[in-house]
Design an enzyme around this catalytic site. Structure first.
Site, mmCIF file in Angstrom:
data_model
loop_
_atom_site.group_PDB
_atom_site.id
_atom_site.type_symbol
_atom_site.label_atom_id
_atom_site.label_comp_id
_atom_site.label_asym_id
_atom_site.label_seq_id
_atom_site.Cartn_x
_atom_site.Cartn_y
_atom_site.Cartn_z
ATOM 1 N N HIS A 111 0.805 -1.224 0.000
ATOM 2 C CA HIS A 111 0.000 0.000 0.000
ATOM 3 C C HIS A 111 0.841 1.277 0.000
ATOM 4 O O HIS A 111 0.324 2.357 -0.226
ATOM 5 C CB HIS A 111 -0.953 0.024 1.192
ATOM 6 C CG HIS A 111 -2.099 -0.909 1.024
ATOM 7 N ND1 HIS A 111 -1.947 -2.270 1.129
ATOM 8 C CD2 HIS A 111 -3.399 -0.688 0.735
ATOM 9 C CE1 HIS A 111 -3.119 -2.849 0.925
ATOM 10 N NE2 HIS A 111 -4.016 -1.910 0.675
ATOM 11 N N TYR A 176 -2.638 5.758 0.304
ATOM 12 C CA TYR A 176 -3.016 6.174 -1.061
ATOM 13 C C TYR A 176 -2.773 7.671 -1.289
ATOM 14 O O TYR A 176 -3.689 8.423 -1.642
ATOM 15 C CB TYR A 176 -4.489 5.859 -1.355
ATOM 16 C CG TYR A 176 -4.887 4.418 -1.185
ATOM 17 C CD1 TYR A 176 -4.238 3.420 -1.914
ATOM 18 C CD2 TYR A 176 -5.923 4.055 -0.337
ATOM 19 C CE1 TYR A 176 -4.620 2.093 -1.785
ATOM 20 C CE2 TYR A 176 -6.307 2.724 -0.203
ATOM 21 C CZ TYR A 176 -5.657 1.761 -0.922
ATOM 22 O OH TYR A 176 -6.051 0.456 -0.796
#
Ligand code: ZN
Length: 477
Positions: A111, A176
């Site tokens: 991630h 993100y």
């Protein structure tokens, strides 16, 4: 091969004839070096090294394209390519992730992929390493924890990717990262402030990323009272017209354990497509009809004011959004049939656009992927207001293919145009379109082959991959 060496030597002799003594050594050195070129620029991408959401992963500025990816130990790596001289630099390690190091957590988290921004002074910034932070980083006031620590590094000097320093100026909880620089130099960093059950936020910097104002929530997570789940979101953010920032997003129904469709518990179930606009000059948000929207946006407000399309029982994987020369938004989202898996099933890239009065679209960019029920992913750019081109990665029998698909009828149909790459057995991971992309270098892609966590990386543009000397691209020993 042999012919190339001969050509190179000949070229050097011709080029050196007026500088004989200075060049003798160079010719001698070169003759020991192979001139074999390959179409990848690095082979040490690690795990799911690239994605469309963490963006931009690459930026083009002053004739140089800078690229980033997740490399060994999940650390961020940066390379550059000079379009005038053909010179590659790097990859250099830009920072150290808190993920990818713990032997008791052997699973690759993936991630914390890098996001890049170049500020108005020429310094290159990378945001990386976050997946919600950990309890040791303190209480997350806007969501929950998972792993990693969101980090920010910057080059020590403008335009020089060989030396980096860490800036301790953002919270640990981000996931993100998406970075936007406005025309006046202001920087906005967007991210989800934690793991699944968290708000999405932005932070503003007016001093080239040296300090950031406190996070502001714009998408709200909250517990549902009708089902055993939380409202959650996946957003994609980029610069719109003038002082606007545009956001497209889909809805994640974040099921509690034991709940969910057929008792599947927590899945990646997501639905629908939404769109809204942040006017950074006014500090206000509005929908596509210019109606004011209050933030943080809840599920109820999203459905009332920002809906682009419903996807019914199909599941989504949020894509990207761009405005055309009229300022109208176009949206890509990936839609797939729920096959009962934890991830639902493969998803196929589809396209919507605002006509000025309504949202239309829903066509699949490569309808064959829908028939085959295989994955496709891609971002798009405009050749003109009526010509939209996707760079699409998809499967064709045993081959992984990346090709341009262009629509000249407003997105009703897409024609396969140019094939950029094809590899047997490959699964492509693609970035979003590079910021201010040079036509030679529109996106970065990783060739994922089964059985290995190490992948080759390609810088792809209108003429296919940008080549590099094999010895410089071969980083694994
Ligand atoms: Zn969830």
């Amino acid at each position: 091969m042999k012919k190339n060496v001969a050509n190179l030597t000949l070229a050097l002799i011709v080029a050196c004839s007026s500088l004989l003594s200075a060049c003798n050594n160079q010719v001698a050195t070169k003759s020991h070096v192979t001139s074999e070129k390959v179409d990848y620029f690095a082979d040490n991408a690690f795990g799911n090294a690239l994605a469309i959401v963490q963006h931009p992963a690459g930026v083009h500025a002053n004739g140089i394209t800078y690229v980033s990816y997740q490399g060994p130990l999940e650390d961020p790596y940066v390379a550059s390519y000079n379009h005038k001289t053909g010179e590659w630099k790097g990859p250099f390690k830009a920072g150290v992730s808190e993920m990818g190091k713990d032997p008791s957590r052997p699973k690759i988290d993936n991630h914390g992929k890098p996001t890049m921004l170049i500020d108005d002074l020429g310094y290159i910034h990378i945001f990386f390493g976050g997946h919600g932070g950990m309890p040791k980083h303190g209480k997350n006031p806007l969501g929950n924890h998972h792993y990693g620590r969101n980090k920010h590094v910057v080059t020590k000097n403008p335009g020089d990717i060989s030396q980096w320093q860490e800036l301790d100026n953002i919270p640990a909880f981000g996931t993100y990262n998406q970075a936007v620089k406005m025309d006046n130099g202001d920087i906005y960093l967007f991210y989800r402030h934690g793991a699944h059950r968290s708000d999405w936020v932005y932070q503003k910097s007016t001093d080239h990323g040296r300090t950031f104002a406190a996070p502001v929530s714009f998408l709200k997570h909250k517990k549902r009272d009708d089902i055993k789940a939380d409202d959650s979101w996946y957003a994609w953010v980029s610069k719109g017209k003038d002082n606007d920032i545009i956001v497209s997003y889909d809805y994640h129904v974040c099921w509690n354990n034991g709940a969910g469709i057929n008792g599947r518990g927590h899945t990646t179930e997501r639905h629908d497509a939404y769109y809204m606009v942040f006017d950074t000059e006014q500090g206000t948000w509005h929908n596509v009809k210019d109606e004011s929207v209050n933030i943080p946006v809840t599920r109820e407000v999203a459905n009332d004011q920002t809906l682009v399309a419903r996807t019914g029982a199909d599941w989504t994987f949020n894509g990207s959004a761009h405005i055309d020369e009229n300022g109208y938004p176009h949206i890509a989202t990936n839609i797939g049939i729920d096959l009962g898996q934890k991830i639902g099933g493969p998803k196929q890239t589809s396209y919507f656009r605002w006509t000025g009065t309504e949202w239309i679209g829903g066509s699949y960019v490569n309808p064959q992927s829908r028939i085959d029920n295989t994955d496709s992913r891609g971002d798009f750019f405009f050749k003109s207001a009526n010509e939209v081109t996707f760079a699409l990665g998809y499967q064709q029998q045993d081959d992984g293919v990346i090709a341009y698909f262009t629509s000249v009828d407003g997105g009703e149909t897409f024609e396969k145009e140019k094939e950029l790459l094809r590899r047997k057995g490959a699964n492509w991971a693609l970035t979003a379109i590079i910021e201010n992309a040079h036509p030679e270098a529109r996106m970065i892609v990783a060739e994922k082959q089964k059985g290995s966590n190490w992948h080759k990386l390609y810088l792809l543009g209108d003429s296919g991959p940008v080549k590099r000397l094999k010895q410089d691209a071969s980083l694994l020993n």
